[in-house]
Every structure is written in C-alpha cells, then in structure tokens.
Design a protein around this motif. Sequence first.
Motif, mmCIF file in Angstrom:
data_model
loop_
_atom_site.group_PDB
_atom_site.id
_atom_site.type_symbol
_atom_site.label_atom_id
_atom_site.label_comp_id
_atom_site.label_asym_id
_atom_site.label_seq_id
_atom_site.Cartn_x
_atom_site.Cartn_y
_atom_site.Cartn_z
ATOM 1 N N GLU A 336 55.617 -13.917 -73.242
ATOM 2 C CA GLU A 336 54.524 -12.972 -73.042
ATOM 3 C C GLU A 336 55.013 -11.539 -73.263
ATOM 4 O OE1 GLU A 336 51.075 -14.061 -71.820
ATOM 5 O OE2 GLU A 336 52.101 -15.587 -73.001
ATOM 6 N N LEU A 337 54.210 -10.749 -73.962
ATOM 7 C CA LEU A 337 54.558 -9.362 -74.263
ATOM 8 C C LEU A 337 53.544 -8.431 -73.599
ATOM 9 C CD1 LEU A 337 55.573 -7.971 -77.755
ATOM 10 C CD2 LEU A 337 54.018 -6.722 -76.296
ATOM 11 N N LEU A 338 54.040 -7.397 -72.933
ATOM 12 C CA LEU A 338 53.184 -6.389 -72.309
ATOM 13 C C LEU A 338 53.643 -5.022 -72.797
ATOM 14 C CD1 LEU A 338 53.913 -8.790 -70.093
ATOM 15 C CD2 LEU A 338 52.417 -7.440 -68.624
ATOM 16 N N ASP A 339 52.705 -4.179 -73.239
ATOM 17 C CA ASP A 339 53.117 -2.856 -73.711
ATOM 18 C C ASP A 339 53.285 -1.893 -72.549
ATOM 19 O OD1 ASP A 339 50.526 -2.060 -73.012
ATOM 20 O OD2 ASP A 339 50.136 -1.041 -74.905
ATOM 21 N N GLU A 340 53.702 -0.673 -72.862
ATOM 22 C CA GLU A 340 54.024 0.302 -71.807
ATOM 23 C C GLU A 340 52.801 0.715 -71.004
ATOM 24 O OE1 GLU A 340 52.874 2.639 -75.426
ATOM 25 O OE2 GLU A 340 54.049 0.841 -75.003
ATOM 26 N N VAL A 341 51.610 0.701 -71.630
ATOM 27 C CA VAL A 341 50.390 1.073 -70.897
ATOM 28 C C VAL A 341 50.062 0.000 -69.867
ATOM 29 C CG1 VAL A 341 47.995 1.804 -71.109
ATOM 30 C CG2 VAL A 341 49.588 2.237 -72.985
ATOM 31 N N GLN A 342 50.230 -1.261 -70.252
ATOM 32 C CA GLN A 342 49.987 -2.353 -69.321
ATOM 33 C C GLN A 342 50.965 -2.300 -68.142
ATOM 34 O OE1 GLN A 342 47.554 -5.270 -69.280
ATOM 35 N NE2 GLN A 342 48.349 -4.694 -67.291
ATOM 36 N N ILE A 343 52.225 -1.991 -68.411
ATOM 37 C CA ILE A 343 53.210 -1.872 -67.335
ATOM 38 C C ILE A 343 52.846 -0.713 -66.411
ATOM 39 C CG2 ILE A 343 55.627 -1.437 -66.786
ATOM 40 C CD1 ILE A 343 55.164 -4.189 -67.946
ATOM 41 N N ARG A 344 52.360 0.380 -66.994
ATOM 42 C CA ARG A 344 51.937 1.513 -66.167
ATOM 43 C C ARG A 344 50.784 1.109 -65.256
ATOM 44 N NH1 ARG A 344 49.924 5.306 -69.915
ATOM 45 N NH2 ARG A 344 52.094 5.335 -70.632
ATOM 46 N N ALA A 345 49.851 0.332 -65.783
ATOM 47 C CA ALA A 345 48.730 -0.139 -64.971
ATOM 48 C C ALA A 345 49.219 -0.994 -63.816
ATOM 49 C CB ALA A 345 47.755 -0.923 -65.843
ATOM 50 N N ILE A 346 50.184 -1.855 -64.082
ATOM 51 C CA ILE A 346 50.742 -2.716 -63.031
ATOM 52 C C ILE A 346 51.416 -1.872 -61.957
ATOM 53 C CG2 ILE A 346 52.552 -4.425 -62.584
ATOM 54 C CD1 ILE A 346 51.795 -5.582 -65.410
ATOM 55 N N ASN A 347 52.138 -0.836 -62.377
ATOM 56 C CA ASN A 347 52.771 0.060 -61.404
ATOM 57 C C ASN A 347 51.732 0.745 -60.524
ATOM 58 O OD1 ASN A 347 55.395 -0.480 -62.216
ATOM 59 N ND2 ASN A 347 55.518 1.246 -63.623
ATOM 60 N N ILE A 348 50.651 1.209 -61.141
ATOM 61 C CA ILE A 348 49.606 1.916 -60.389
ATOM 62 C C ILE A 348 48.908 0.969 -59.421
ATOM 63 C CG2 ILE A 348 47.356 3.046 -60.610
ATOM 64 C CD1 ILE A 348 48.350 4.193 -63.305
ATOM 65 N N ALA A 349 48.572 -0.226 -59.910
ATOM 66 C CA ALA A 349 47.789 -1.161 -59.092
ATOM 67 C C ALA A 349 48.598 -1.779 -57.964
ATOM 68 C CB ALA A 349 47.221 -2.266 -59.981
ATOM 69 N N ASN A 350 49.884 -2.006 -58.195
ATOM 70 C CA ASN A 350 50.688 -2.758 -57.225
ATOM 71 C C ASN A 350 51.817 -1.958 -56.591
ATOM 72 O OD1 ASN A 350 49.384 -5.430 -57.689
ATOM 73 N ND2 ASN A 350 50.153 -5.105 -59.757
ATOM 74 N N GLY A 351 51.863 -0.662 -56.868
ATOM 75 C CA GLY A 351 52.895 0.168 -56.254
ATOM 76 C C GLY A 351 54.305 -0.187 -56.688
ATOM 77 N N LYS A 352 54.436 -0.709 -57.907
ATOM 78 C CA LYS A 352 55.762 -1.059 -58.411
ATOM 79 C C LYS A 352 56.379 0.125 -59.155
ATOM 80 C CE LYS A 352 54.910 -6.030 -58.798
ATOM 81 N NZ LYS A 352 55.850 -6.395 -57.728
ATOM 82 N N LYS A 353 57.647 -0.008 -59.510
ATOM 83 C CA LYS A 353 58.355 1.042 -60.234
ATOM 84 C C LYS A 353 59.069 0.447 -61.445
ATOM 85 C CE LYS A 353 59.013 3.909 -56.112
ATOM 86 N NZ LYS A 353 59.992 4.614 -55.237
ATOM 87 N N LEU A 354 58.340 -0.357 -62.199
ATOM 88 C CA LEU A 354 58.907 -0.960 -63.397
ATOM 89 C C LEU A 354 59.048 0.091 -64.488
ATOM 90 C CD1 LEU A 354 56.661 -4.155 -63.474
ATOM 91 C CD2 LEU A 354 59.038 -4.041 -62.716
ATOM 92 N N PRO A 355 60.078 -0.017 -65.334
ATOM 93 C CA PRO A 355 60.198 0.904 -66.473
ATOM 94 C C PRO A 355 58.973 0.770 -67.369
ATOM 95 C CG PRO A 355 62.242 -0.315 -66.143
ATOM 96 C CD PRO A 355 61.223 -0.952 -65.254
#
Length: 549
Positions: A336-355
């Motif tokens: 599965e591939l996720l781009d940087e915008v999707q990772i940013r959304a995950i960080n915002i929604a779940n309080g994560k700090k993924l690159p």
Amino acid sequence: MAAAAALLRLSRSRRAPLLPITSLRLLPSALRLEYHHSQAPSSSARGRLPAFLSILAAAAAAAGGTTVALCDSGVDHRVGGKESTELVVRGERKRVPQEFIDELASFLGENLTVDYEERCYHGTPQNSFHKSVNVPDVVVFPRSQDEVQKTVMICNKYKLPIVPYGGATSIEGHTLAPHGGVCIDMSLMKKIKSLHVEDMDVVVEPGVGWIELNEYLKPYGPGATIGGMCATRCSGSLAVRYGTMRDNVINLQAVLPNGDVVKTGSRARKSAAGYDLARLIIGSEGTLGVITEVTLRLQKLPSHSVVAMCNFQTIKDAADVAIATMLSGIQVSRVELLDEVQIRAINIANGKKLPEVPTLMFEFIGTEAYALEQTLLVQKIATEHHGSDFVFVEEPDAKEELWKIRKEALWAGFAMKPDHEAMITDVCVPLSRLAECISVSKEKLDASPLTCLVIAHAGDGNFHTIILFDPSQEDQRREAERLNHFMVHTALSMEGTCTGEHGVGTGKMKYLEKELGIESLRTMKRIKAALDPNNIMNPGKLIPPHVCI
C-alpha cells in the motif's frame, strides 16, 4: 474533535421503523411521482433530506412532475454520456399503484416501507458525490430467495424499476434510483448456509459482511478473502495476493428479471460446463439480476506475518519499489502506498507524528523464517531506491497499530475538511506504468487548489485519489471533476482502466466507450436487452445511454 465530527457525519442513523401493513393503504399520495406540498415530510425527515434533493423535488412538482428519462430516445444524452460533466442523474418516473404495494405486502408483511426518510436514505449514496433527481418509491427487506423472486416477478409485471442494495459502500452511484421504483435491501439475508472445511468453501447469503464471515470462520482456521460485493467485482488491499472477487467466487445463484432463479455452477473448483455465467453476473452491478447466494473460496490464514513501513522523498521512488518488489517474485500479501498529504491527514486526525513523506506499507506472510527473509529482501530493494526509516513489526498489537494508519485513511481525509465531500478516483494501469501514472497525476493534484490525497494498492497497479471539495461551491466541484477526468484519461492512455475496483455505476459510464470500444458496449446492451427486455434491473447504470443496438 474534527475526526469525531467526520465519523458522526458519515455514520448511519438508526433505520426508521417499517410501516405496518395497515398504514400502507393510508399513504397513496406518498407514492406519487410529484412531491407536493400536501405530502411534506416530517421535520426529522426534512432535516436529513439533502438540499439538492429538496430543490430538485420542488422543481419537479412545479413542472407537473415530469422529468426526462435517462435512456429515452430523442432526449439529451449528456448525463452519463461521453465527456459528461453533469452531476445529477435524471430519470422518468411512473406512478406506483396501490395494487402493487398490496401484492408486495401480502408476502413481505412489515418488511416493506414507504417511509419518506427511509426512501431518501436508500436513494442517497453514502460517502459519494453522485446524486439523482428521484429516490425509490418503496424499500423492501426480503428474508429469503423466494421473497426476492416474488418481488422481482411483481416488479416485472408492473414494469417498475429495481435497485438492489447491499452494504451501500459503492461510491459511483450504483444505488441511485433515477427512475424511482423498488429498492431491494438485502441486509436481512445474512445466513451462513453451509461451511465445508475439507473443501475450503462456504455458502452464504448476500447480506453477510466479510468481517462477520471472518469472525464466524475463526474457530475453523481459514479466513475468507472477500474483496467486496460480487455485483461490483470489487477487491481491496489483499487482491495482490488472493485476487479480486471474481477469483474467489466458485458459483452463485441470482434471480433474473423475469423471476427465474439461475445457478451458475457447482461447488467443484474447476469446470468447463457451458458459459461462465458467474463471471457474467459478477460485475454486472444489479443490471442483470439480484444475487441471492454465493459460494466462496476460503484461504488458510498464514502461520506468521510481518508488517513493514518505509519512507521516500518522492512518490515515484515509492512506486518504483512496489514495482521492483512484485517483479522480484517476493510473495507479498499487501503493498500500500500513501502520499505525503495522506500522511499529514493521519497525523492531524490521530495526533501522530509520522514523517510527512510518501510512504509504503507491506505485509509478508508464511513461516516465521520465510516472512522475515522476504522483509529483509524488500528492505534492500527500498534502500536502492532512496528509501529510509524502514521498520517492521511482528507482534499482533504492533501490526494492528500500523495497519490502522491505512484502514483509517479515508476518515482521516474527511477530518481535514469535515464539511467537504470526496470525489474518490479509481484507476488501474499495467504495473510497469504505475510510477509514471502516479507521478503525472500527482503534478496536477499538487497544482490544484483542492486538497488531494493519494492512496494506492501499489502491488497491482491500482490507485485512488481522495479529492476533497466544498459541494456548495460549483467551481470546486468542477475542479474535482477536471482532476478525476485527467487521471482517468491518463490511465486509459497507458492501456489501463477507468475503474480498478469501484465499478461503473453512473459515474464511470462516460469513459467506457474509450476504454472498451462501441462494439463491446453494444454487446453488453444486447445481453441486457435479452435478459431484461423491460429494463427494470437497475436502469441507467453501467451501460452508457448513447449506446444503441
């Protein structure tokens, strides 16, 4: 709070109580073509009715209740036709007679409703921007194949449209009711009819969810590889290993438009007996019949699995690693591939700090030694393509935590823009063209003022973009359509498809002639006309309206 708001907005409220039979005779006006002021819905129903439907219903009433049919000759065929940018699907609607309701109620009892709120719910796809001027006139909830058969026969007798309705997760307008008619909700048909552990198959009714089925199978060892509903020939992240829905259906039963029940095969794993009717019905999107029973292949759960994640500076590098992994012969079960915008959304929604960079996720299965060996081989491939921060986990809780990132991707996107709708693309290209297709599309997406998130089943060349737009802003809707249009034509130019797994519905009809050619579409229409001469099965779907035979 944003994530909670998004989930609340997308969750379904409790189904309205079904009307008792005695009340059905009191509501003939609710079955009329026009929505007159005298039959205004309750305040609760009015609150749930989308604004676009209220406006269109009012317009229909003002015009005397007349709307053009999607498939009528001599009318404008732009809706669903080539290069269409129309949003609302139109359809001609005939009055549903009381005798029809009485015949249905005679065997369905209270598993039938003309409740306005319930009809609007069933006629408005969830998580989808597609819309229709009409909603079903009646919603029925059969409990058996016999009740489905009787319902279909009565609809054919009165020449009233049928819209089969399953889990309502389809996003290309499959469950719209542009011509009104009857919505057959299959949610009460959820029996697991038989399990054959030695033969590795299971026979189920269509209302069974894949999660429910996997829970049922846990004590027996195997896990079902159901990618989605048979009708839309869906798949998912595990398709790279186990195939799509068409690969996992051994045979099925369906009720044809005239009420005949067809059985497409036996429980044998292979057969050369006659036409492959199962593959005809799988992917027909309810236009040829109503599926009432499915026999599925089962797959043994692996003894061990490893989940890995790796970061990349460009989305092309990530896609190149996915391609190289598949070409190497490594037996991955998910890529599965996720781009940087999707990772940013995950960080915002779940309080994560993924690159916040393009990210690949893998799952490797087999024995403990084999899964680990494959993981290390992919780590080497990733390093050669500028990958970094390669991590892998084997503990159940840690694996579940990593896969939550992917599973919650859509909800995370809505959390970024809680008041927006999503236009979700679904294109698939030959694996060798994936990196190029994603890279070219990403340039357009990044240049757009809209928020666009990319997710890909990178192991089989299938990728999606979640394009978020404000439905109240027409310029944003058209921009989302422009991006979707560009990606589809880019995929088609690379010998790909306009839909890898979401199906056609009303949203992708306009691309089929370019992809398949007019002769293929005419052949489809001839099959449709032969099996459904009265055009009652999900009319206005799958086959573009401009196709003539």
